[in-house]
Design an enzyme around this catalytic site. Sequence first.
Site, PDB file in Angstrom:
ATOM      1  N   ASP A  23       0.835  -1.192   0.046  1.00  0.00           N
ATOM      2  CA  ASP A  23      -0.108   0.076   0.119  1.00  0.00           C
ATOM      3  C   ASP A  23       0.839   1.152  -0.064  1.00  0.00           C
ATOM      4  OD1 ASP A  23      -2.417  -1.377   0.100  1.00  0.00           O
ATOM      5  OD2 ASP A  23      -3.000  -0.771   2.277  1.00  0.00           O
ATOM      6  N   LYS A  80      -7.961   0.892  -5.353  1.00  0.00           N
ATOM      7  CA  LYS A  80      -8.994   0.378  -4.896  1.00  0.00           C
ATOM      8  C   LYS A  80     -10.390   0.926  -5.086  1.00  0.00           C
ATOM      9  CE  LYS A  80      -6.843  -1.251  -0.502  1.00  0.00           C
ATOM     10  NZ  LYS A  80      -6.834  -2.500  -0.335  1.00  0.00           N
ATOM     11  N   GLY A 152      -5.317  -2.613   8.839  1.00  0.00           N
ATOM     12  CA  GLY A 152      -4.900  -1.528   9.792  1.00  0.00           C
ATOM     13  C   GLY A 152      -4.901  -2.052  11.056  1.00  0.00           C
ATOM     14  N   ARG A 164      -6.931 -20.362   6.762  1.00  0.00           N
ATOM     15  CA  ARG A 164      -7.090 -21.564   7.126  1.00  0.00           C
ATOM     16  C   ARG A 164      -8.661 -22.236   6.768  1.00  0.00           C
ATOM     17  NH1 ARG A 164      -3.470 -24.669  10.128  1.00  0.00           N
ATOM     18  NH2 ARG A 164      -2.012 -23.339  11.314  1.00  0.00           N
ATOM     19  N   GLY A 213      -3.504  -7.309   8.006  1.00  0.00           N
ATOM     20  CA  GLY A 213      -2.648  -7.549   9.274  1.00  0.00           C
ATOM     21  C   GLY A 213      -1.220  -7.786   9.289  1.00  0.00           C
ATOM     22  N   GLY A 234      -0.380  -3.621   4.141  1.00  0.00           N
ATOM     23  CA  GLY A 234      -0.885  -2.430   3.948  1.00  0.00           C
ATOM     24  C   GLY A 234      -0.274  -1.428   4.887  1.00  0.00           C
ATOM     25  N   SER A 235      -0.713  -1.143   5.948  1.00  0.00           N
ATOM     26  CA  SER A 235      -0.097  -0.413   6.971  1.00  0.00           C
ATOM     27  C   SER A 235       0.945  -0.583   7.484  1.00  0.00           C
ATOM     28  CB  SER A 235      -1.387   0.118   8.334  1.00  0.00           C
ATOM     29  OG  SER A 235      -2.710   0.171   7.502  1.00  0.00           O
TER      30      SER A 235
END
Lengths: 293, 193
Positions: A23, A80, A152, A164, A213, A234-235
């Site tokens: 990102d 996005k 995030g 999973r 995450g 991402g973050s």
Amino acid sequence: MEKGTLRVKTGFAEMFKGGVIMDVTDAEQAKIAEEAGAVAVMALERVPADIRAQGGVARMSDPKKIKEIMAAVSIPVMAKARIGHFAEAMILEALGVDFIDESEVLTPADEEHHIDKWAFKVPFVNGARDLGEALRRIAEGAAMIRTKGEAGTGNVVEAVRHARAVMKAIRRIQSLRDDELMAEAKNLQAPFELVRYVHEHGRLPVVNFAAGGVATPADAALMMHLGLDGVFVGSGIFKSGDPARRAKAIVRAVTHYNDPEILAEVSEDLGEPMVGINIDVLPEEERMAKRGW
Amino acid sequence: MSKGKRVGVLALQGDFREHKQMLEKVGAEAVEVRLPAHLEGVGGLIVPGGESTTIGKLAREYGLDEAVAERYQRGELAIWGTCAGAIWIAREILDYQQPHLGIMDIAVRRNAFGRQVDSFEADLEITGLDFPFHAIFIRAPEIVRVGEGVEVRSSYKGRIVFAAAAGLWATSFHPELTGDTRLHSEFVGELAK
């Protein structure tokens, strides 16, 4: 000569395998990502951690920002669109972005319908929490799937749960008899043909990435070991203390996920990771993974 | 003819799984190569499609690119680069500075056919094949110049998409994404002849 075919779309996604998609919010971050070895960048206005912190409606980025990012790097640029917002997707296609993420990280525009992705030449990636959701998105024309995770948060637990769930369901379908597949399709609320594909091949018909995450090289390696084809971060990178160093480490961790010595080497001295949020204290209405179906 | 030959696939990033499957289909033993030690006993190396900047950077680490170049120069390794792989082995990359192996005397232009919305499928005439090859081009590079001793085996609309020299192949397209094993079969068959 044919353009925008399914093979060209899913084939492009195959090229991302074993890679990291990062990102970025501006051209400068995009250059850092490219320099670190990202296989693509995801252009967005705010990283998920900031969307979470600032609230409000999160939308497609300003086209000007996306164009600046496209001009700054030679690697593919994704962007996005909100779930169901096909007008945003039309704009992104017109800009020439290489991939569209119909993303729950943005505020959904339609609570019932996702975008008809067959109508586009540009390929789409969608998030999924389980196999039924993944197959529904593929039936709508998605050329790539990713876990939703919980964007995030810097907490990999939801991505692990979704990975999973998908992998377990795939193994289960492989073990079924042919005459049990229709009932399985009914239970999954997924098209029979796709259920049969999974039964025969033991995998999704498209590439499947981890997202939501991932914050450390070890997180990335964990997701690869769970059978995913690559990782979105991402973050986790630009909210950490030393983005360039961490980005490079995560790239190397995805390639060498099966080599613990290299993982140890790349995990060393990366500075502060992003702070992170425990998901069990996150109010239900703030959970992005619940968006879409 | 290709039974039991060990062929490596550079597995740093990209669609190496598809190349492995094609190699296995033609009877070769496919080996994933991530470190110099993995080149042991390998007579050919396929460099897959993927992101050429990523592959180039990762190959700089642990001396992998040097090990590949050395094995090639000793005549022990034939190399075939597809798409990003073709960029990696090309001597010259127009417009961009990026780490690459640079052992084949060709010049390439990245993304020469456009961005992803311009990616396409087309039938190609290839020298040495008796019927056309259905080729998939994804943000494909173009081979804009070939050096002495490099043969042009295929062009698309006058643009070179397959160049071959002694022990080196460069293709702009992705044979590994089709069911057509003719090129993999030929590559493996040529090894240690």
